[in-house]
Enzyme design. Structure first.
Site, PDB file in Angstrom:
ATOM      1  CB  SER B  12      -0.620  -0.132   1.269  1.00 49.83           C
ATOM      2  OG  SER B  12      -1.425   1.555   1.948  1.00 49.83           O
ATOM      3  CB  THR B  13       1.168   3.959  -2.655  1.00 47.86           C
ATOM      4  OG1 THR B  13      -0.503   4.463  -2.443  1.00 47.86           O
ATOM      5  CG2 THR B  13       1.173   3.185  -3.345  1.00 47.86           C
TER       6      THR B  13
END
Lengths: 199, 199
Positions: B12-13
């Protein structure tokens, strides 16, 4: 004077708290604000959605309603969920686009307050007529202008323009240098960006 | 002492900037933090997605990368996009779950820094081995524990727990009174909620 476009959709939940505070936030920073009503339907259609993502994805929808409730409570904003959700926002968007300047901004705030503060149906023509009259304008003339072919076409162009800008949700701030800031929680950041001439 | 769960996914960025600041934000407020690594794959599968929504919806993806770039620039964090995106995060998640306390937090921060700060592939076993060794731990023993049946089952349980809580994205803070706060931009709000004993 720096200018920012505020793209909003009347059916959009987070556009409610955003619409009620964006003008004050812009004024504090000396940023001019262009109110750009549009419809998310054509945008969502490009993503294969025929309903609100908050209905398509229930966990996200449950979170959004609770989050919105918390935001409204924290800011002293009334909150009442409209049924059905999303509301049909076509007439409201056409009317907003047919108005200019302060009238457009005032009408837009009042639509959101009726919809999410009182839970009223903005698809109800009688409500829209009342909200136009509340601004001291002539509802018959405004609705005729709103539903003219020229204004209907203009709204379609606005939706196409939003998609071309890369807008995928509402509210979104678009700056003159091509930046997008999505969400009520990005208003300050987007307006700071515009006021400061970029990052 | 109030406790908050920090649910994060290594692919997840937005979990990257969040993971690098959440411990300091929690400490400032006297809130205890439980690091809960999980996988978004099973969550997304419940929504019919077999890829990151940032890939499925290109406009949203373009926005996210630019938004992340702005966030990193504003905080002085290095940023380099890993290829492919999303990264396979299974091994990293298993290792994180096999570690405890400060080791888990430190390992997790180092994974994010390698992945999104340096653009390295976290699916690369050699990288994970190096990051474990950097903590002064024995990689062979830790990886054996990480890939034990018990730990694999535990990670599955953690994903099920996240879904049961209503988690639909990362990062998400979950408070003891059942509130969720989704996103790097909600860390302060969630920790304030926990520290203040609710809204």
């Amino acid at each position: 004077m720096a200018m920012v476009e505020f793209w909003y959709e009347f059916a959009s939940t987070y556009s409610y708290p955003a619409a009620l505070r964006v003008a004050a936030l812009a004024a504090e920073r000396g940023v001019a604000l262009a109110w750009r009503p549009f419809l998310l339907g054509p945008v969502f259609a490009t993503q294969g959605w025929r309903d609100s993502p908050f209905n398509i994805y229930p966990a996200k929808g449950r979170y959004m309603w609770r989050d919105l409730e918390r935001i409204c409570a924290a800011r002293g904003l009334p909150f009442r969920r409209p049924e059905p959700f999303p509301q049909n926002s076509l007439l409201a968007a056409r009317v907003a686009l047919a108005l200019d300047g302060d009238d457009r901004a005032g009408f837009s705030r009042n639509v959101y307050a009726a919809e999410f503060g009182e839970g009223l149906s903005i698809a109800d023509r009688a409500l829209i007529v009342r909200l136009v009259a509340d601004l001291g304008l002539d509802p018959e003339a405004i609705l005729a202008r709103a539903e003219s072919d020229a204004n209907k076409s203009k709204l379609k162009s606005e939706c196409a323009r939003a998609i071309a800008l890369g807008v995928f949700g509402a509210p979104t701030l678009a700056t003159e240098d091509g930046e997008l800031f999505w969400g009520d929680d990005r208003l300050e950041q987007g307006l700071d960006w515009a006021a400061g001439g970029g990052g």
